[in-house]
Design an enzyme around this catalytic site. Structure first.
Site, PDB file in Angstrom:
ATOM      1  N   GLU A 536     -17.892  19.344 -26.289  1.00  8.34           N
ATOM      2  CA  GLU A 536     -18.745  18.341 -25.994  1.00  8.34           C
ATOM      3  C   GLU A 536     -17.997  16.928 -25.578  1.00  8.34           C
ATOM      4  O   GLU A 536     -17.085  16.144 -26.594  1.00  8.34           O
ATOM      5  CB  GLU A 536     -19.649  17.921 -27.238  1.00  8.34           C
ATOM      6  N   GLY A 537     -18.236  16.101 -24.766  1.00  7.84           N
ATOM      7  CA  GLY A 537     -17.527  14.932 -24.387  1.00  7.84           C
ATOM      8  C   GLY A 537     -16.462  15.036 -23.226  1.00  7.84           C
ATOM      9  O   GLY A 537     -16.045  14.178 -22.513  1.00  7.84           O
TER      10      GLY A 537
END
Length: 568
Positions: A536-537
């Site tokens: 995530e990210g």
């Protein structure tokens, strides 16, 4: 005290506005309060004496009182002599100025402002706001109005915060309050790619800057118009129905119209046009510029119990350590994008299938922590935030939030568990499904309010992420989200401030079922379909150069010659 880390505050208000009551509420929780009364007893005015008596009866017995009406110079002396463990409540400057009218008022005002600036104690000063009334018809009345106006300006400049109370409702005009009582925020890192001996850093091609290039807007983030700063400044609880800013509804269509005239060889930016219209709305201009200062907030918060089935113990901490060291996919992509990276440790969530994932007070603290992280980013000049996460069990927690807020079927939004090396772990997937199922069943009669969902199911990282979205919305700062924690926070934030989702951009859903469903509920259409699964990210950072390229073209290219001549 409801202002976090406060030192000096000026409380303004008209007659019977509630300014004194509000000022008293600010110091109600302080242990050592000294009330400084500036008015005389008013023996010749029974009504005035009655007002003073009412003020006295309202004060707690533990407070001490200083009378400076007969000698106004004592006020500055008291402020200068006050120690760091004391709290002074000065009520009010009107009486003090009245006593100064027969002497050298200007010098006394300058001395008081200097004392407030150097004061080690906490001081709340109450003063009447007379600038909204008619000009007095008498010489004495005009002298008072002029002098109190000068005093208010000088004291306001010296104080950390200024609030105007109207009809009992506070409106904060200034907030430079530091927050020393809060736990320090995590260190902000600027990662660099660790010693790539065989990799040559690319040298950008030098191009001439277009004559009509648009420079980014500048300004002080604290002075930007927002209805949210007073909320955090006064320490009010983050609560449902907050009125936070919306993006500019006219700037997006204006940018779209401008894009149709660009001098390009093809049909234009395609799906990336939405990047430009989003940036236009969040920047408040029809000619948005590329995001230049990027902050990555990496949330590391684990979920115990079945939610973390199939994860390697200590894996999230290892990921966080890699990011701190400038290593791993997220840190390398951040370095490539020139982004700063901040690793944030969120509270560990208890097994949600057995009981609440997080205590109610921990939810409040996590929301405030996220808000402060967004504020810190805005204060440092960041113009877009990338929300990242690496906690164990986050996908199951997000699935539980989707089940509670959007009626999702847990098994349909839980992605398959992939072990290192690409092996599919179906046993772990079933354990996660069972944990989410049991948690949703356990809370079937519970409130579905935002804080209740975070406490029962969401846990620490989703609570912090929710605070980040709210704080970023308050500071008109867009957020890139691309994973379960981000979209779960977006769903929860709807109950607290429906405006937050309009400040979020989803570069890619990554093929994750929870992200795809939540995006549909939130009305966030992914820009790309790369199906990256780097954590995530990382997807947002990988897409960032392309998004910036679209903004660069949208801001820098002139109109096609035929369209330009038509418009002329």
């Amino acid at each position: 005290m409801s202002v976090e880390g406060w030192r000096t505050i000026l409380v303004l208000g008209g007659i019977r506005s509630g300014k004194s009551e509000f000022a008293e509420s600010l110091v109600a929780d302080e242990a050592n309060v000294r009330y400084v009364a500036t008015s005389t007893l008013g023996e010749d005015d029974p009504e005035w004496a009655e007002r003073i008596s009412a003020h006295r009866h309202r004060r707690p017995e533990a407070w001490t009182t200083e009378e400076v009406g007969a000698d106004p110079t004592r006020l500055t002396e008291l402020v200068s002599a006050a120690g760091p463990d004391e709290t002074l409540l000065v009520d009010d400057l009107g009486g003090w100025v009245s006593a100064l009218l027969t002497g050298e008022a200007t010098t006394a005002i300058v001395d008081l402002a200097g004392a407030l600036g150097d004061c080690r104690a906490q001081v709340v000063v109450v003063s009447p706001e007379v600038g909204l009334s008619l000009v007095p018809t008498t010489d004495l009345g005009r002298a008072f109005a002029d002098t109190i106006g000068i005093a208010n300006q000088a004291v306001a400049a010296a104080c950390d915060a200024v609030v105007l109370v109207v009809a009992g409702q506070p409106t904060w005009l200034k907030n430079t309050v530091a927050k020393p009582r809060e736990e320090p925020l995590p260190e902000v890192l600027t990662p660099t790619v660790a010693e790539p001996p065989t990799v040559v850093e690319p040298t950008p091609k030098v191009v001439e800057t277009p004559a009509n290039g648009v420079e980014p807007a500048t300004g002080d983030a604290l002075t930007a118009p927002t209805m949210a700063l007073p909320m955090v400044a006064t320490g009010l609880v983050i609560q449902p129905g907050m009125d936070l800013p919306m993006p500019d509804e006219h700037a997006g269509p204006s940018a779209s119209t401008r894009l149709a005239t660009l001098d390009v060889a093809g049909a234009g930016l395609g799906a990336l046009e939405r990047v430009v219209t989003f940036a236009a709305a969040t920047q408040g201009t029809g000619s948005p510029v590329p995001w230049r200062s990027v902050r990555v907030l990496l949330l590391q918060g684990d979920h115990d119990g079945g939610a973390a089935a199939g994860t390697t113990p200590g894996e999230s901490a290892r990921r966080a350590d890699l990011a701190r060291a400038g290593e791993g996919a997220l840190a390398r992509l951040a370095a490539e994008a020139g982004a700063s990276l901040q690793v944030v440790e969120a509270p560990t969530a208890a097994p949600m299938e057995l009981g609440p994932a997080l205590a109610a007070d921990a939810v409040e603290s996590a929301l405030r922590q996220g808000w402060r992280l967004a504020e810190q980013a805005a204060d440092s000049g960041v113009d877009i935030i990338v929300l990242a996460a690496c906690g164990a069990g986050t996908e199951a927690a997000a699935a539980a939030v989707l089940a509670a807020t959007a009626g999702a079927e847990p098994a349909a939004v839980l992605g398959r568990v992939i072990a290192p090396g690409g092996r599919v772990n179906d046993t772990a997937w079933m354990l996660r499904c069972a944990a989410v199922r049991d948690a949703v069943h356990r809370t079937r009669h519970s409130s579905r309010g935002a804080k209740e969902v975070l406490a029962e199911l969401g846990g620490g990282d989703i609570a912090v992420a929710t605070g980040v979205l709210l704080g970023a919305t308050a500071r008109r700062t867009p957020v890139l989200i691309d994973g379960p924690v981000g979209v779960a926070a977006g769903l929860v934030s709807r109950d607290l401030a429906g405006q937050a989702r309009h400040w979020c951009l989803l570069p890619d859903h990554g093929g994750h079922p929870a992200v795809k469903l939540a995006a549909d509920v939130l009305g966030l259409e992914p820009l790309l379909n790369l199906r990256l699964d780097l954590g995530e990210g990382a997807t947002a950072l990988a897409a960032l150069p392309l998004l910036r390229a679209a903004l660069t073209l949208g801001a820098g290219l002139p109109a096609h010659p035929t369209l330009a001549s038509d418009s002329a």
